[in-house]
Design a protein around this motif. Structure first.
Motif, PDB file in Angstrom:
ATOM      1  N   LEU A  36      15.567  20.831  10.987  1.00  0.00           N
ATOM      2  CA  LEU A  36      16.645  21.173  10.058  1.00  0.00           C
ATOM      3  C   LEU A  36      16.102  21.909   8.840  1.00  0.00           C
ATOM      4  CD1 LEU A  36      18.777  17.894  10.067  1.00  0.00           C
ATOM      5  CD2 LEU A  36      19.404  20.088  11.088  1.00  0.00           C
ATOM      6  N   GLY A  37      14.976  21.429   8.317  1.00  0.00           N
ATOM      7  CA  GLY A  37      14.386  22.074   7.153  1.00  0.00           C
ATOM      8  C   GLY A  37      14.056  23.529   7.399  1.00  0.00           C
TER       9      GLY A  37
ATOM     10  N   SER B  33      22.013  21.801   6.087  1.00  0.00           N
ATOM     11  CA  SER B  33      22.090  20.472   6.720  1.00  0.00           C
ATOM     12  C   SER B  33      20.943  19.591   6.243  1.00  0.00           C
ATOM     13  CB  SER B  33      22.076  20.594   8.237  1.00  0.00           C
ATOM     14  OG  SER B  33      23.299  21.105   8.702  1.00  0.00           O
ATOM     15  N   HIS B  34      19.758  20.168   6.116  1.00  0.00           N
ATOM     16  CA  HIS B  34      18.621  19.394   5.613  1.00  0.00           C
ATOM     17  C   HIS B  34      18.903  18.905   4.193  1.00  0.00           C
ATOM     18  CE1 HIS B  34      14.547  18.549   4.135  1.00  0.00           C
ATOM     19  NE2 HIS B  34      14.351  18.155   5.388  1.00  0.00           N
TER      20      HIS B  34
ATOM     21  N   ARG C  65      14.943   5.655   6.900  1.00  0.00           N
ATOM     22  CA  ARG C  65      14.538   7.069   6.935  1.00  0.00           C
ATOM     23  C   ARG C  65      15.540   7.941   6.182  1.00  0.00           C
ATOM     24  NH1 ARG C  65       9.549   7.107   8.561  1.00  0.00           N
ATOM     25  NH2 ARG C  65       9.702   9.281   9.054  1.00  0.00           N
ATOM     26  N   CYS C  66      16.831   7.611   6.313  1.00  0.00           N
ATOM     27  CA  CYS C  66      17.900   8.434   5.729  1.00  0.00           C
ATOM     28  C   CYS C  66      19.103   7.543   5.442  1.00  0.00           C
ATOM     29  CB  CYS C  66      18.288   9.543   6.704  1.00  0.00           C
ATOM     30  SG  CYS C  66      19.633  10.580   6.103  1.00  0.00           S
TER      31      CYS C  66
ATOM     32  N   TRP D 166      13.282  11.188  14.344  1.00  0.00           N
ATOM     33  CA  TRP D 166      13.960  11.568  13.100  1.00  0.00           C
ATOM     34  C   TRP D 166      13.131  12.600  12.327  1.00  0.00           C
ATOM     35  CZ3 TRP D 166      18.772  11.412  11.828  1.00  0.00           C
ATOM     36  CH2 TRP D 166      19.145  11.729  10.528  1.00  0.00           C
ATOM     37  N   ASP D 167      11.832  12.375  12.264  1.00  0.00           N
ATOM     38  CA  ASP D 167      10.962  13.326  11.565  1.00  0.00           C
ATOM     39  C   ASP D 167      10.995  14.701  12.235  1.00  0.00           C
ATOM     40  OD1 ASP D 167      10.322  11.355   9.761  1.00  0.00           O
ATOM     41  OD2 ASP D 167       8.334  10.950  10.608  1.00  0.00           O
TER      42      ASP D 167
ATOM     43  N   THR E 234      14.471  16.272  11.348  1.00  0.00           N
ATOM     44  CA  THR E 234      14.576  16.729   9.968  1.00  0.00           C
ATOM     45  C   THR E 234      13.629  17.914   9.697  1.00  0.00           C
ATOM     46  OG1 THR E 234      13.047  15.010   9.204  1.00  0.00           O
ATOM     47  CG2 THR E 234      15.415  14.531   9.084  1.00  0.00           C
TER      48      THR E 234
ATOM     49  N   LEU F  46      20.950  15.580   3.672  1.00  0.00           N
ATOM     50  CA  LEU F  46      20.372  14.272   3.958  1.00  0.00           C
ATOM     51  C   LEU F  46      20.137  13.484   2.674  1.00  0.00           C
ATOM     52  CD1 LEU F  46      17.676  15.394   6.540  1.00  0.00           C
ATOM     53  CD2 LEU F  46      19.868  14.294   7.033  1.00  0.00           C
TER      54      LEU F  46
END
Length: 171
Positions: free
Chosen positions: A15-16, A22-23, A60-61, A8-9, A12, A26
């Motif tokens: 995405l960032g 998209s980031h 996490r999200c 996941w990290d 993300t 979240l």
């Protein structure tokens, strides 16, 4: 669960850097109270609980929210629709498909021990297709699969990578 956190990290982080809208979609981690409340409803209504992996993901999200995408005049793009299978649902929205049958109505999912975690169309969980995760007491029925309001659930055989007809827990 460490593997889930690492993946996941990594996602993300990507995405960032490459998909900032998209980031931005979240949500922060889901607080324990809404997760526990949704799980309590699930347990009370259907006598099973959320899979630990799904609860770890929500730590996490907590889901996704709508974020305006520049140049998207017709509204067809969802910044949060970056996962295969749809939008990550929050704990309450994940119950919609399983608890949508009213009192006295037949369960369209034949008592299956699963909850939605992705919805291809609606962050409310009220779309017509998406992905589910099963945490059945029968280990052969645990896993991830696709669902549709027209065809019901189908699970993905981890050995084959193919969808095969889903068999309900209750014969």
């Amino acid at each position: 669960m460490e593997h889930l956190a690492a993946v996941w990290d990594r996602l993300t982080g990507w995405l960032g850097e490459h998909a900032p809208a998209s980031h931005a979609s979240l949500l922060p981690p889901a607080p324990e109270r809404p997760v526990s409340a949704a799980e309590g409803r699930l347990s009370h209504e259907l006598d099973f609980t959320f899979p630990p992996e799904l609860k770890a993901l929500w730590q996490r999200c907590g889901g996704v929210r709508y974020v305006e995408v520049p140049g998207n005049e017709d509204g067809a793009l969802w910044a949060g629709n970056f996962l295969p299978g749809g939008l990550l649902l929050d704990p309450e929205a994940s119950l919609w498909q399983r608890l949508r049958a009213g009192p006295g109505e037949d369960d369209p999912w034949d008592g299956a021990d699963f909850v939605s975690f992705l919805d291809a169309e609606e962050p409310s969980g009220a779309g017509e297709y998406g992905m589910y995760v099963s945490y059945s007491t029968d280990p052969t029925l645990r896993g991830v699969g696709a669902w549709s309001t027209m065809t019901g659930p189908a699970w993905i055989d981890p050995d084959e990578g193919l969808e095969v007809p889903w068999q309900p827990v209750q014969g």
